[in-house]
Design a protein around this motif. Sequence first.
Motif, PDB file in Angstrom:
ATOM      1  N   GLU A 119       0.739  -1.176   0.025  1.00 23.08           N
ATOM      2  CA  GLU A 119      -0.152   0.027  -0.131  1.00 23.08           C
ATOM      3  C   GLU A 119       0.845   1.195   0.150  1.00 23.08           C
ATOM      4  N   VAL A 120       0.720   2.449   1.043  1.00 22.08           N
ATOM      5  CA  VAL A 120       1.984   3.449   1.242  1.00 22.08           C
ATOM      6  C   VAL A 120       3.013   3.042   2.351  1.00 22.08           C
ATOM      7  N   MET A 121       4.274   3.410   1.728  1.00 22.48           N
ATOM      8  CA  MET A 121       5.440   2.767   2.728  1.00 22.48           C
ATOM      9  C   MET A 121       5.509   3.540   4.065  1.00 22.48           C
ATOM     10  N   ARG A 122       4.754   3.189   4.892  1.00 20.01           N
ATOM     11  CA  ARG A 122       4.768   3.789   6.317  1.00 20.01           C
ATOM     12  C   ARG A 122       5.743   2.787   7.268  1.00 20.01           C
ATOM     13  N   PRO A 123       6.322   3.774   8.030  1.00 23.31           N
ATOM     14  CA  PRO A 123       7.324   2.988   8.812  1.00 23.31           C
ATOM     15  C   PRO A 123       6.520   2.358  10.109  1.00 23.31           C
ATOM     16  N   VAL A 124       6.928   1.244  10.572  1.00 21.16           N
ATOM     17  CA  VAL A 124       6.430   0.239  11.595  1.00 21.16           C
ATOM     18  C   VAL A 124       7.364   0.185  12.734  1.00 21.16           C
ATOM     19  N   THR A 125       7.245   0.551  13.869  1.00 19.91           N
ATOM     20  CA  THR A 125       8.078   0.481  14.774  1.00 19.91           C
ATOM     21  C   THR A 125       7.845  -0.556  15.782  1.00 19.91           C
ATOM     22  N   GLY A 126       8.986  -1.486  15.992  1.00 20.65           N
ATOM     23  CA  GLY A 126       8.798  -2.602  16.674  1.00 20.65           C
ATOM     24  C   GLY A 126       9.287  -2.554  18.208  1.00 20.65           C
ATOM     25  N   HIS A 127       8.728  -3.300  19.186  1.00 23.33           N
ATOM     26  CA  HIS A 127       9.411  -3.157  20.613  1.00 23.33           C
ATOM     27  C   HIS A 127      10.612  -4.104  20.574  1.00 23.33           C
ATOM     28  N   TRP A 128      11.773  -3.267  20.842  1.00 16.79           N
ATOM     29  CA  TRP A 128      12.855  -4.152  20.798  1.00 16.79           C
ATOM     30  C   TRP A 128      13.330  -4.381  22.549  1.00 16.79           C
ATOM     31  N   LYS A 129      13.769  -5.667  22.420  1.00 21.61           N
ATOM     32  CA  LYS A 129      14.314  -5.780  23.919  1.00 21.61           C
ATOM     33  C   LYS A 129      15.427  -6.881  23.625  1.00 21.61           C
ATOM     34  N   ILE A 130      16.575  -6.299  23.859  1.00 24.43           N
ATOM     35  CA  ILE A 130      17.848  -7.192  23.900  1.00 24.43           C
ATOM     36  C   ILE A 130      18.151  -8.284  25.057  1.00 24.43           C
ATOM     37  N   VAL A 131      17.970  -9.376  24.576  1.00 24.04           N
ATOM     38  CA  VAL A 131      18.382 -10.474  25.664  1.00 24.04           C
ATOM     39  C   VAL A 131      19.383 -11.264  25.162  1.00 24.04           C
ATOM     40  N   ASP A 132      20.544 -11.489  25.795  1.00 18.25           N
ATOM     41  CA  ASP A 132      21.930 -12.346  25.318  1.00 18.25           C
ATOM     42  C   ASP A 132      22.086 -11.899  23.957  1.00 18.25           C
ATOM     43  N   GLY A 133      22.172 -10.402  23.587  1.00 15.67           N
ATOM     44  CA  GLY A 133      22.475 -10.055  22.336  1.00 15.67           C
ATOM     45  C   GLY A 133      21.516 -10.204  20.970  1.00 15.67           C
ATOM     46  N   GLN A 134      20.445 -10.649  21.515  1.00 18.59           N
ATOM     47  CA  GLN A 134      19.500 -10.965  20.123  1.00 18.59           C
ATOM     48  C   GLN A 134      18.208 -10.212  20.615  1.00 18.59           C
TER      49      GLN A 134
END
Length: 691
Positions: free
Chosen positions: A675-690
Motif C-alpha cells: 500500500e503507502v510505505m509507512r514505518p512500523v516501529t517494533g518493541h525491541w528488547k535485547i536479551v543475550d545479544g538478540q
Amino acid sequence: MEFKEVQPKEIIQHDHPLILEDLQLMYQNYQEDDDDFDDQDLINMQKFECKCDVCGYRIDWYHRYYYRCSQSSCSYSLHKSCRELSTTLRFPAHLVHTLRLKKSLNSWSCHSCLTEHLAGICYHCSTCDYEIDLRCATFAEQTMIHHPGHPHPLTSITLDPIMSKCYACGKKHEGVFYHCSTCFYFSIHVDCVTLPFKLSLEHHVHKLTLSYSFTVIPYHSKCRICVTSISERDWRYKCSKCRYYVHLDCALSRGEPFMSIFSHGTGKSDKNFKAADYPNLLHYPLPDDSYNIIPHHLLRGDYRHFDQIKSDNMHPSHPHPLLLINAPGTLHNPMERIKLLCNGCVRPITTTPLYGCTMRCNFFLHEWCTRLPSELENHPGHPLHPLSLFHSPPSELAYTGFKCNICGLCCNGFGYVCSVCDYLVDVHCGFIPERLTHEAHPNHLLSRVEASSIQSTSSTLACHACGITINGGEFCFRCGFCDFYLDNRCALHLPKTIKNKYDRHRLKLSYSPIENHKSEYFCEVCEEELIPEIWFYHCQECGQSIHSACAPLILRSEQGVNDSLNDWRGVCKFINMKFGRLVTFYRSHPHPMLLIPGTKIHGRCSFCFGELQSLLIFKCYTCKLAFHVSCGPKNPHGRFLGLLGRLMLARKRRIKPKEELEHHETAIVTFYPNEVMRPVTGHWKIVDGQP
C-alpha cells in the motif's frame, strides 16, 4: 457511470461526536525523571495502530493526529485528512480541471493507481470522466509522518533506495529516507525513524530512552558499549536514572559475540583461556590495601640469591639494627590517619610481620622486602644484562629518588640497576608479570607487550583505565581478542578497595559511572570534579567517590598535591616516594629541609618563582623557604650559591609585588564529603545479544 455529488459531512455517518486525538501528546509531556510516567504506556502509544472507517487504510502513531469516537465502547476512527475532506481538489496529474467530491453508484477504476472499486467515495471530473480514490487524493498526507525528534513533518520523496547520510546516527546508509522540506539539512533513514522510544538491554537494569539531544552534554561522555565519544548532535539512548549513554547502532547491534566485551566487564563473553594452563596467573586488582605484587612473585619464583637480615639484626639498607615485629600494633590505617610505608617497596604496611628500626628513625620494611633476590636476569625491559638490587639510589639521586625506566614514576625506595647501562627500575617493575587477568576484562587474558610493537587502527594508543596515551616505548597489557589496553601503572598499582576516614564502607574500584547515580561526581579528597568514564573509587551506599590517583592521598598532609587533569588520572605520581626524610645542605643552608610533594599552600619557588604544586620540592620550616628539587643542588655537599643570597638577589629582579608571593603557612584541611510505505516501529528488547 453514475456519480452523485456529496458533502464531507454526508460521508461521515456516525451518531456520536468525534474527538481529535494527538497520539504523541504523552511523549511531548514526557519527563524522564518523573516516576509517574509509565514506560509501558509510552511503548503502547508508539505501537498504536487502527483502521480508518472512511478510506480503509491504517492509522498509526506517525500520523500523530486522528479522530476517534467519543464513546469508549465505539472503535470508529478517521484520519484527520479524511475527516477534513474538501469538496474540491486540484490534483497534480489532472490540473486542467478541478475534481469534485462525489459518490459512485457503480464500479469504477482509479485513474491514478488503477485500483478497481465496486462503489464509494472519490474525486471526479465530469468533463473528462476522470476519477481518483481517496487514497490517491490524500497521498501526500499518507506519505507524510510526524516524528517527535523533529519539529516539522517529514516526507519520503523517493521510491528507490538512495545513499545519504542520516542526521540521527551520523552515518551513511542506503535505503529509504525521510526529508524535511523546511530544514534543508535534515534527512533520516527509515531504520532510525522506526527506533523504539524505550529499549531494554540485558546488562543494564533500567530501560533506556531514545534521546534526540543533550540538554547539557556531560563532559567526556562515552558510549558504554564501544567506549568511544558520543557527539552532542547525534541521537542516542540514555538512562534517566544513571549516567548511561549508548550509540544507536551499539544499542541495537546483535549477533556479534564480541560486543559485550566492550562493556567494561558487565556483559557476557566466553573465556579464551584455560586456568589450568596458567597456574601462576595473577588476578587484578589485588584485594589488599598494599596492592603489592612482590610477595606473589617471591612465593612463585625460583631465585638463588637473596637479600636478608643478618644475625646481628642488621640489613644492608640501614645503619641501625632492625627489630622483627609480629604484634599487630600500629599499621598503616587511613581511617586513623596513620601512615606506615615500607622503605623498600614504598607501599603501605598493613600486615605483620614487619621490620622496624630500633632507633625509631621511621625506617620500616615488609618482611618479604628483606628477602628480595639480589639479581634479576632476562628482565623484559633490559634482557642484555642482569639487574642488581640496590637499597638506595646513586649518590646524586639519594635524596630526590630515581625515575623508573618501566613505569616512568619517581622512586626513592629499593630498585634494580644495570651496572653497564645505568638502566633503573623500581622493585615492582622488576617483577612485572608476563600475563594477567583483570576484573575490568575478566574472561580474556591480558599479555604484556611493548606499545611500539602494536599495530593499532588508531593513531594513538590509550589506556582504557585513565585515557592517557601509551607511548611507544612503554609496556602495557593487551587483550589479543579485543581492542583493550591497560598501561602497566593502572593494571598493577590500583587496589580493589580502599578506606576513607569519612566513609565507614570500603570504596571499590569502579570502571564506569555507577548505576542509580545521575548527578555529577566530585572527589572527596581534592574536591575537584571527577570524570566517571575513567576508573575511580566509589562507595555505592554513601555515594562518595575518589580519583584513583587521589586514593593514596587521603592523609591530611598530602591533600592538594594533584594539580593538572593528568595528575588526577591513573595512579598517584608520587606512589613510589616516601616523604619525611630530613636533608641537610651543610654549606648552603643552616637548617634541615624536608623533601615533600608541593601543594598550593607552598606558593612559589624561592629561586625561579614557578608554581610548586604537584612537584617535588625541598621545604625549610624554620626559614619558610621552598624550592623545586631541580632548582636546588644535585649533591647536598656540593658548593653552590647560598639559598639566602640567591633569594635576596631573586627578590631584587622580580617583577610581581611581594604580596603575591606571600602565603599563609597554616595547613589546609579538606573534608570528604520506520500500500503507502509507512514505518512500523517494533518493541525491541535485547536479551543475550538478540532482539
